[in-house]
Scaffold this active site. Structure first.
Site, short mmCIF file in Angstrom:
data_model
loop_
_atom_site.label_atom_id
_atom_site.label_comp_id
_atom_site.label_asym_id
_atom_site.label_seq_id
_atom_site.Cartn_x
_atom_site.Cartn_y
_atom_site.Cartn_z
N ASP A 1 0.88 -1.17 0.00
CA ASP A 1 0.00 0.00 0.00
C ASP A 1 0.92 1.21 0.00
OD1 ASP A 1 -1.63 2.15 0.55
OD2 ASP A 1 -2.43 1.36 2.43
N LYS B 1 2.78 11.50 -3.32
CA LYS B 1 1.78 10.81 -4.13
C LYS B 1 0.85 11.80 -4.82
CE LYS B 1 -1.64 7.11 -3.42
NZ LYS B 1 -2.10 6.15 -2.39
N GLU C 1 -7.30 0.69 -4.47
CA GLU C 1 -7.29 0.61 -3.00
C GLU C 1 -8.61 0.13 -2.41
OE1 GLU C 1 -5.55 4.41 -1.97
OE2 GLU C 1 -3.65 3.80 -2.85
N ASP D 1 -13.03 5.34 1.27
CA ASP D 1 -11.62 5.38 1.63
C ASP D 1 -11.10 6.81 1.63
OD1 ASP D 1 -8.87 5.20 1.83
OD2 ASP D 1 -8.60 3.73 0.25
N1 LIG Z 1 -6.78 9.24 15.03
C1 LIG Z 1 -6.83 9.99 13.93
N2 LIG Z 1 -7.63 11.07 13.88
C2 LIG Z 1 -7.67 11.85 12.77
N3 LIG Z 1 -6.95 11.61 11.67
C3 LIG Z 1 -6.14 10.54 11.67
C4 LIG Z 1 -6.04 9.68 12.78
N4 LIG Z 1 -5.15 8.70 12.49
C5 LIG Z 1 -4.71 8.96 11.25
N5 LIG Z 1 -5.29 10.05 10.75
C6 LIG Z 1 -5.04 10.69 9.44
O1 LIG Z 1 -5.16 9.76 8.41
C7 LIG Z 1 -4.30 10.14 7.36
C8 LIG Z 1 -3.47 8.97 6.94
O2 LIG Z 1 -4.32 7.94 6.60
P1 LIG Z 1 -3.80 6.72 5.76
O3 LIG Z 1 -2.57 6.17 6.37
O4 LIG Z 1 -4.95 5.83 5.56
O5 LIG Z 1 -3.45 7.50 4.42
P2 LIG Z 1 -2.58 7.02 3.21
O6 LIG Z 1 -2.92 5.63 2.88
O7 LIG Z 1 -1.17 7.33 3.48
O8 LIG Z 1 -3.09 8.02 2.10
P3 LIG Z 1 -3.83 7.76 0.71
O9 LIG Z 1 -4.64 6.53 0.86
O10 LIG Z 1 -4.64 9.00 0.55
O11 LIG Z 1 -2.74 7.68 -0.27
C9 LIG Z 1 -3.45 11.28 7.82
O12 LIG Z 1 -3.95 12.49 7.31
C10 LIG Z 1 -3.62 11.17 9.31
O13 LIG Z 1 -3.44 12.43 9.93
MG LIG Z 2 -4.47 4.70 1.77
#
Ligand SMILES: Nc1ncnc2c1ncn2[C@@H]1O[C@H](COP(=O)(O)OP(=O)(O)OP(=O)(O)O)[C@@H](O)[C@H]1O
Ligand SMILES: [Mg+2]
Lengths: 185, 624
Positions: B7, B68, B168, B190
């Site tokens: 991922d 990204k 995804e 998502d």
């Molecule tokens: N407890 C929480 N409360 C609010 N926001 C959160 C919390 N935990 C994580 N996040 C937010 O979730 C986001 C990251 O999520 P995730 O890891 O699913 O994204 P990603 O897979 O890296 O991004 P994408 O799928 O968009 O490419 C960040 O913006 C983070 O600040």
């Molecule tokens: Mg993601």
């Protein structure tokens, strides 16, 4: 067509001589591709069941560790199978395919006759006076045309009657369906 | 070695694998599954992950996060976004985005992503005690062709064989569906760090059928951070001014400047406060000693509401494309860290009229699904052979026609692979080339859609205007990537197609990056190629073993001996280091086993077509 592997003549997905998976036909018959007999009265569930059965055997996911030639063939076959499914699940595309040999209307299509267009013109005028009247007319005509197409095919499936009138009825149907679509779509 | 699922996220990236029939995320030395998608360049050294993320304020000019968002985009589309992150773009390059880096040559988002992928691969090597097989890499469902291609390029630069790009939300559905073998219609919502996707899927008897998808590739938690940062900054200035307006005015901070490093610190502080606001009604945004301000959940929610509401339009469109009403959805699955935000949950519940479910960890579910798909693609999965994944293309493909209008040839949400063909002719006597402009998007005018590329058909035989008929075939493959081929119908001449991607890397660019990457990784090209040859050979052997176990009966006289002879020679070769020999034997094995493999396909096809109508069909197709 000749087999890409053994250069003998071949007519299907798999070469009878050497067993190589062939590129799909350029102009595939959706009924043949999905293993269904040619008919208009076809349930979507029947198409779907056949589709899934065939897709399971030739989907590119099943060929990931095969040589690139097979991967390419799987890709093309699956695209052809997807297209066949789309044609056969859509009653209009199915009717058009049976009547004309092509699922898509070609650029010109049959020209609509003057009386029909005159009628449409009258509906538009009436719409000014009585808003909503056009939609009511259109729905009624849509039902009528669909029933007519259905009947033509019932006769044809029973071994009698021709499909010559189908392209014209489909063109009319397309026109009235267009009238019913909300503006901007 | 097992295949892996990756991922590659805006904020966090993960790698997972199926072991003993169960998918799990691989952990780093500290026991964490998430690798922050942050990269810092330090001369020859590259720092990836937590350290790079947390120390970004001190190294603002050489640290990159959220790249990204820049993948596969035109420089002209990226200026505003780059400024928001404080990145300096290299203006000498107009074909693709490139960032200036303190103390070294500029880098592209593809190269930055490749560093993240390389780090994940390294983790896999350590956890699995060897080179992993190929990888399934996830992309937002709403990624267009150029964004997908850029992701594939990054994998190539990182030396990873991509088995499949997987959407995804579909990956999340696999993780949910395979876990429970559910049947029904699901919406996967998502919302991650930088992208939003909504997919509607039907699950039935091992078939995962995506009905529709919609989204926004520039919408996510980053936008919440930014909204909160702006809010906090305004308050800090406000509060600061009041303090300054009195007798303390002189000698204290004169003007508070939003320097690049302070900007980075502000974003980090805002994110920390955002996470706190998920649990509490108020939080402090701590910028640096003495600079802090309190924000209530109400204030935060007011600031992000417009961003959250932007997801609603996409959800409605996905429902309408699937021909469903919210009431026909059996369950709504939440994926992505940003779905932890209470306002997001409330909004989703309201939109679909039901409480969403989130039993699996929203951070890991995409990687787990990717690992499952990677395992399924190995051809010897313990998860079952009866699984079929049918995904769709997110945006329509079209051609530019007269007047700058788009003529669609593949509508959005068509099941992939999908093809279409178009016939073109010439307008001038003796014309030997035709230009095509392919765009992606659902807008009427070409200028409102994404330009994918210009294709030039060359080498047409000179004929009077209107006589040549050039048939161009467009094929969207299982990764959602477009392939184009063309032939002149009278002469059968394969027209040569020169693809000029509007934005993106050329083959030469990628080769240069590969060389750079190899220098810097200190592995040589030979070693890389040897590994690739081994991986390929192992794949062929594994598929063959499975086929032999299942269908030995289909073997002809003496065929088993011939196949097994080559197979055991190949096994020996894999243990050695002679790449040429491995490749030659792999090819030999392919050749000697091809008739057997084809017999199996033929048998499967015939079985699939069997039934009432099969005889007719068989005859028509020339099968029998
Ligand atoms: N407890 C929480 N409360 C609010 N926001 C959160 C919390 N935990 C994580 N996040 C937010 O979730 C986001 C990251 O999520 P995730 O890891 O699913 O994204 P990603 O897979 O890296 O991004 P994408 O799928 O968009 O490419 C960040 O913006 C983070 O600040
Ligand atoms: Mg993601």
């Amino acid at each position: 067509m000749t087999c890409h592997a053994c250069h003998e003549p071949v007519g299907g997905p798999v070469c009878v001589g050497c067993g190589a998976l062939q590129a799909p036909p350029v102009d595939p018959d959706p009924f043949a591709i999905l293993g269904l007999s040619r008919r208009y009265h076809l349930a979507p569930t029947e198409v779907e069941a056949r589709y899934l059965k065939v897709a399971r055997t030739i989907h590119p996911d099943k060929f990931v560790s095969r040589p690139s030639r097979d991967k390419q063939a799987a890709l093309q076959w699956t695209a052809a199978v997807n297209e066949a499914r789309r044609t056969l699940k859509d009653p209009v595309a199915r009717a058009r395919y049976l009547a004309t040999g092509s699922a898509r209307q070609d650029e010109r299509g049959p020209s609509l006759d003057g009386a029909f267009l005159q009628q449409m013109f009258e509906w538009r005028e009436a719409e000014e006076e009585a808003p909503g009247s056009m939609a009511a007319h259109a729905v009624a005509l849509q039902v009528e045309l669909e029933a007519e197409i259905d009947q033509i095919f019932s006769r044809w499936e029973g071994g009698g009657g021709a499909l010559d009138a189908v392209p014209d009825r489909l063109a009319r149907l397309k026109y009235v369906t267009g009238l019913l679509r909300p503006a901007g779509e | 070695m097992p295949n892996i699922g990756i991922d590659l996220g805006t904020t966090n990236s993960l790698v997972a694998v199926v072991m003993d029939g169960k998918a799990r995320c691989l952990l780093d030395g500290e026991g964490a599954s998430m690798l922050p998608s942050a990269v810092r360049y330090e001369g020859e050294r590259v720092v990836v992950g937590r350290e790079a993320r947390d120390e970004a304020p001190a190294h603002a000019g050489s640290t990159f996060t959220s790249v990204k968002r820049f993948m596969g985009r035109a420089p002209s589309d990226c200026r505003a976004d780059a400024a928001l992150f404080g990145y300096r773009m290299d203006d000498t390059e107009s074909r693709f985005v490139r960032f200036l880096v303190d103390g070294r040559a500029p880098v592209t988002p593809v190269e930055v992503s490749a560093e993240i992928l390389r780090s994940l691969k390294q983790r896999a090597v350590e956890c699995l005690f060897g080179e992993p097989g190929g990888a399934v890499i996830t992309v937002p469902a709403y990624f267009d062709d150029a964004q997908r291609q850029a992701t594939k390029d990054a994998a190539r630069v990182a030396g990873i064989e991509v088995l499949r790009l997987l959407n995804e939300p579909t990956a999340a559905a696999i993780a949910y569906g395979l876990d429970k073998r559910d049947t029904g219609t699901f919406a996967v919502y998502d919302l991650g760090g930088g992208t939003f996707d909504i997919s509607i899927l039907r699950l039935d008897d091992g078939v995962f059928q995506v009905l529709s998808t919609a989204g926004d590739t520039h919408l996510g938690g980053d936008d919440f951070d930014r909204a909160l940062a702006d809010l906090a900054w305004a308050q800090i200035l406000d509060e600061d001014e009041r303090a300054n307006s009195e007798e303390h005015r002189k000698g204290l901070l004169t003007i508070l400047e939003r320097t690049p490093s302070r900007h980075r610190a502000l974003l980090l502080a805002a994110r920390a406060a955002k996470h706190e606001l998920t649990e509490k009604d108020g939080a402090l945004v701590r910028l640096e000693a003495g600079l802090l301000t309190g924000v209530s959940r109400k204030q935060f929610e007011a600031a992000i509401r417009p961003v959250v509401e932007r997801t609603g339009a996409a959800c409605k469109r996905a429902l309408s494309d699937a021909g469903l009403s919210p009431g026909e959805i059996d369950a709504v699955v939440l994926v992505g860290g940003s779905t932890r935000v209470p306002l997001v949950r409330e909004y989703v519940a309201e939109l679909f009229g039901r409480e969403p479910c989130g039993e699996l960890d929203p951070d890991e579910v995409v990687a787990l699904g990717a690992a499952m798909q990677a395992d399924l693609l190995s051809g010897q999965s313990s998860l079952g052979d009866d699984i079929l994944l049918l995904d769709v293309i997110p945006l329509s493909l079209g051609l530019e026609v007269m007047g700058g209008v788009t003529e669609k040839f593949i509508p959005r949400c068509s099941t992939i692979p999908v093809n279409a063909s178009h016939t073109f002719t010439t307008h001038v006597d003796g014309q030997t080339a035709v230009d095509l402009h392919v765009v992606q998007g659902d807008r009427e005018l070409v200028k409102d859609n994404r330009s994918l590329g210009r294709f030039e058909l060359r080498g047409l035989p000179p004929m009077p205007a209107g006589v040549p008929r050039v048939k161009v075939d467009f094929l969207v493959d299982a990764d959602g990537l477009l392939r184009v081929s063309a032939r002149e119908e009278h002469t059968g001449i394969e027209a040569q197609i020169e693809v000029k991607p509007s934005y993106g890397l050329s083959e030469a660019d990628i080769e240069r990056m590969l060389e750079d990457a190899i220098d810097h990784a200190e592995t040589d090209v030979d070693e890389r190629l040897l590994i690739e040859a081994r991986v390929e050979a192992e794949g062929i052997l594994a598929a063959l073993d499975k086929a032999l176990a299942a269908d030995r009966a289909l073997l002809g006289d003496g065929e088993a001996g011939a196949i097994e002879g080559v197979a055991s020679a190949l096994r020996e070769a894999i243990a050695g280091a002679d790449r040429e020999r491995i490749s030659t034997l792999s090819k030999d094995l392919d050749a000697v086993s091809a008739p057997f493999a084809q017999r199996r396909i033929e048998r499967d096809l015939t079985q699939a077509l069997s039934g009432r109508d099969a005889e007719v069909v068989g005859a028509e197709l020339g099968l029998r």
